[in-house]
Scaffold this motif. Structure first.
Motif, PDB file in Angstrom:
ATOM      1  N   UNK A  30     -13.725 -20.788 -36.272  1.00 43.51           N
ATOM      2  CA  UNK A  30     -15.150 -19.564 -35.918  1.00 43.51           C
ATOM      3  C   UNK A  30     -16.531 -20.562 -36.663  1.00 43.51           C
ATOM      4  N   UNK A  31     -16.056 -20.788 -37.514  1.00 44.91           N
ATOM      5  CA  UNK A  31     -17.775 -20.988 -38.343  1.00 44.91           C
ATOM      6  C   UNK A  31     -17.820 -22.683 -37.673  1.00 44.91           C
ATOM      7  N   UNK A  32     -16.942 -23.122 -37.081  1.00 41.46           N
ATOM      8  CA  UNK A  32     -17.743 -24.250 -35.938  1.00 41.46           C
ATOM      9  C   UNK A  32     -18.327 -23.811 -34.542  1.00 41.46           C
ATOM     10  N   UNK A  33     -17.580 -23.436 -33.941  1.00 45.32           N
ATOM     11  CA  UNK A  33     -18.148 -22.827 -32.828  1.00 45.32           C
ATOM     12  C   UNK A  33     -19.313 -22.706 -32.206  1.00 45.32           C
ATOM     13  N   UNK A  34     -20.236 -21.905 -33.034  1.00 41.71           N
ATOM     14  CA  UNK A  34     -21.341 -21.413 -33.045  1.00 41.71           C
ATOM     15  C   UNK A  34     -22.414 -22.839 -32.560  1.00 41.71           C
ATOM     16  N   UNK A  35     -22.171 -23.840 -33.153  1.00 41.09           N
ATOM     17  CA  UNK A  35     -22.628 -25.753 -33.137  1.00 41.09           C
ATOM     18  C   UNK A  35     -21.768 -26.172 -32.290  1.00 41.09           C
ATOM     19  N   UNK A  36     -20.509 -26.659 -32.319  1.00 43.06           N
ATOM     20  CA  UNK A  36     -19.944 -26.919 -31.118  1.00 43.06           C
ATOM     21  C   UNK A  36     -20.123 -26.465 -29.193  1.00 43.06           C
ATOM     22  N   UNK A  37     -20.618 -25.348 -29.371  1.00 47.20           N
ATOM     23  CA  UNK A  37     -21.016 -24.230 -28.302  1.00 47.20           C
ATOM     24  C   UNK A  37     -21.813 -25.137 -27.726  1.00 47.20           C
ATOM     25  N   UNK A  38     -22.961 -25.636 -28.128  1.00 44.35           N
ATOM     26  CA  UNK A  38     -24.324 -26.457 -28.356  1.00 44.35           C
ATOM     27  C   UNK A  38     -24.132 -28.168 -27.544  1.00 44.35           C
ATOM     28  N   UNK A  39     -23.072 -28.339 -27.870  1.00 46.39           N
ATOM     29  CA  UNK A  39     -22.191 -29.606 -28.065  1.00 46.39           C
ATOM     30  C   UNK A  39     -22.693 -30.697 -28.979  1.00 46.39           C
ATOM     31  N   UNK A  99     -18.428 -15.389 -43.328  1.00 48.06           N
ATOM     32  CA  UNK A  99     -19.931 -15.386 -44.481  1.00 48.06           C
ATOM     33  C   UNK A  99     -19.702 -16.996 -43.409  1.00 48.06           C
ATOM     34  N   UNK A 100     -19.561 -17.842 -43.914  1.00 48.26           N
ATOM     35  CA  UNK A 100     -19.943 -19.207 -43.075  1.00 48.26           C
ATOM     36  C   UNK A 100     -20.254 -19.086 -41.575  1.00 48.26           C
ATOM     37  N   UNK A 101     -19.957 -18.577 -41.112  1.00 47.91           N
ATOM     38  CA  UNK A 101     -19.633 -18.152 -39.460  1.00 47.91           C
ATOM     39  C   UNK A 101     -21.398 -17.293 -38.723  1.00 47.91           C
ATOM     40  N   UNK A 102     -21.671 -16.546 -40.480  1.00 44.70           N
ATOM     41  CA  UNK A 102     -22.778 -16.181 -40.058  1.00 44.70           C
ATOM     42  C   UNK A 102     -24.138 -16.972 -40.012  1.00 44.70           C
ATOM     43  N   UNK A 103     -23.456 -17.677 -41.097  1.00 43.52           N
ATOM     44  CA  UNK A 103     -24.242 -18.889 -41.612  1.00 43.52           C
ATOM     45  C   UNK A 103     -24.683 -19.607 -39.798  1.00 43.52           C
ATOM     46  N   UNK A 104     -24.089 -20.805 -39.466  1.00 42.23           N
ATOM     47  CA  UNK A 104     -23.536 -21.180 -38.524  1.00 42.23           C
ATOM     48  C   UNK A 104     -24.410 -20.621 -37.767  1.00 42.23           C
ATOM     49  N   UNK A 105     -23.643 -19.373 -36.956  1.00 48.62           N
ATOM     50  CA  UNK A 105     -24.565 -18.732 -35.660  1.00 48.62           C
ATOM     51  C   UNK A 105     -26.269 -18.964 -35.832  1.00 48.62           C
ATOM     52  N   UNK A 106     -26.528 -18.368 -37.091  1.00 46.79           N
ATOM     53  CA  UNK A 106     -28.245 -18.122 -37.342  1.00 46.79           C
ATOM     54  C   UNK A 106     -28.792 -20.150 -37.463  1.00 46.79           C
ATOM     55  N   UNK A 107     -28.076 -20.462 -37.346  1.00 53.92           N
ATOM     56  CA  UNK A 107     -28.359 -21.872 -37.486  1.00 53.92           C
ATOM     57  C   UNK A 107     -28.165 -22.453 -36.247  1.00 53.92           C
ATOM     58  N   UNK A 108     -27.034 -21.920 -35.189  1.00 51.98           N
ATOM     59  CA  UNK A 108     -27.143 -22.660 -34.095  1.00 51.98           C
ATOM     60  C   UNK A 108     -28.370 -21.446 -33.637  1.00 51.98           C
ATOM     61  N   UNK A 207     -34.990 -18.590 -45.109  1.00 60.22           N
ATOM     62  CA  UNK A 207     -34.851 -17.361 -45.030  1.00 60.22           C
ATOM     63  C   UNK A 207     -33.860 -17.129 -44.716  1.00 60.22           C
ATOM     64  N   UNK A 208     -34.402 -17.342 -43.206  1.00 56.85           N
ATOM     65  CA  UNK A 208     -33.114 -16.696 -41.830  1.00 56.85           C
ATOM     66  C   UNK A 208     -31.862 -17.094 -42.167  1.00 56.85           C
ATOM     67  N   UNK A 209     -31.348 -18.625 -43.333  1.00 58.66           N
ATOM     68  CA  UNK A 209     -30.052 -18.789 -42.967  1.00 58.66           C
ATOM     69  C   UNK A 209     -29.316 -17.683 -43.922  1.00 58.66           C
ATOM     70  N   UNK A 210     -30.546 -17.794 -44.818  1.00 55.85           N
ATOM     71  CA  UNK A 210     -29.540 -17.239 -45.872  1.00 55.85           C
ATOM     72  C   UNK A 210     -29.793 -15.014 -45.904  1.00 55.85           C
ATOM     73  N   UNK A 215     -26.972 -10.556 -45.189  1.00 53.65           N
ATOM     74  CA  UNK A 215     -26.188  -9.498 -44.235  1.00 53.65           C
ATOM     75  C   UNK A 215     -24.515  -9.187 -44.162  1.00 53.65           C
ATOM     76  N   UNK A 216     -23.905 -10.506 -44.052  1.00 55.52           N
ATOM     77  CA  UNK A 216     -22.996 -11.081 -43.897  1.00 55.52           C
ATOM     78  C   UNK A 216     -22.263  -9.714 -44.883  1.00 55.52           C
ATOM     79  N   UNK A 217     -22.471 -10.871 -46.109  1.00 64.86           N
ATOM     80  CA  UNK A 217     -22.036 -10.166 -47.393  1.00 64.86           C
ATOM     81  C   UNK A 217     -21.803  -8.650 -47.463  1.00 64.86           C
ATOM     82  N   UNK A 218     -23.213  -7.618 -48.022  1.00 72.34           N
ATOM     83  CA  UNK A 218     -23.600  -6.418 -47.426  1.00 72.34           C
ATOM     84  C   UNK A 218     -22.474  -5.493 -46.916  1.00 72.34           C
TER      85      UNK A 218
END
Length: 289
Positions: A30-39, A99-108, A207-210, A215-218
């Protein structure tokens, strides 16, 4: 027609609350998916570690179950693909996968917007890049400001079982990327010295990644887990609620109206049935054979 089951995609038999005590799902997809979807490029080594690279090699992710330490997830970004990382984040092997998925989603999303977004340095006083904006989601959900020691600003969950620290002053850039001595540290468990899990982020992490992480933790919503796999991590700390199949849905006013109408129509078209009463004449005996 078969009624859809809203629980069919839930992977677990209990809900864990608060969610920051849920620990990992043990599945990295699930955490890898947002980046892999970008190729992004996906590679594996002979040990079973996974590496994902942006097309321009300016962002790299390592999923390292066979790494040298408990840093399961390491994510770095570079201004120069051949230079040292501009920022780095690390999530250890028990961080909730969400939590990691939230980070990688915004990173993508940030990567698609360009280097000015995913390499944006925090800036105090900025409306968009002020580093303390990352703390706001925690404060909104009742976390309290703490002063654990000199030179450290911290917030702590109401139950004292999770916290986030921001270290002031100058830090060693290499140590930030390889140890827990980073600008930001988020943890959950008995204390920062005995965490169930921890995550770190270096000085220039956007800051957006943090904020995606906090937000996910809270988020007050619990997370589904398998009791047998997570109970040893959170025994005596988290609340576990069984995931039960849903009951039948309550009828809507339209359902009630249709049911009444259906019964009325059935009564109108029902065949007439003679009924016996005290005034009815007894039936005459038939002829004997």
């Amino acid at each position: 027609m078969t009624r859809p089951d809203p629980l069919r995609d839930i992977d677990g038999d209990v809900y864990v609350s608060p969610r920051y005590l849920a620990s990992t799902t043990g599945v990295g997809d699930p955490a890898l998916a947002p980046l892999l979807e970008l190729g992004w490029d996906l590679r594996h080594d002979d040990l079973g570690n996974t590496f994902v690279h942006a097309p321009d090699r300016r962002v790299r992710l390592g999923y390292l179950p066979e790494g040298e330490d408990d840093g399961l997830w390491r994510i770095n970004a570079y201004r120069d693909p051949f230079g040292p990382p501009t920022w780095g984040a690390c999530f250890n092997d028990r961080v909730p996968t969400e939590v990691v998925q939230a980070f990688t989603t915004v990173l993508a999303t940030a990567y698609e917007q360009g280097p000015d977004t995913y390499l944006a340095r925090p800036a105090s006083g900025s409306d968009e890049h002020d580093p303390f904006l990352a703390v706001v989601p925690l404060l909104k959900h009742g976390w309290e400001i703490d002063r654990p020691r000199w030179g450290v600003f911290a917030v702590q969950a109401p139950d004292g079982l999770a916290g986030m620290e921001f270290t002031t002053g100058d830090l060693d850039p290499e140590a930030e990327l390889t140890t827990r001595d980073a600008r930001w540290q988020l943890w959950a468990g008995k204390s920062i010295d005995r965490p169930v899990w921890y995550a770190t982020a270096s000085t220039d992490t956007p800051v957006a990644l943090l904020t995606a992480v906090t937000e996910c933790v809270a988020d007050p919503a619990p997370l589904p887990r398998w009791r047998q796999e997570t109970f040893s991590y959170i025994k005596g700390m988290a609340q576990l609620a069984p995931i039960l199949p849903p009951g039948p849905p309550a009828p809507t006013p339209l359902d009630v109206q249709r049911a009444v109408s259906s019964r009325s129509q059935a009564a109108i078209h029902a065949p007439s049935v003679p009924r016996w009463s005290t005034t009815s004449r007894p039936a005459l005996p038939g002829p004997r054979r």
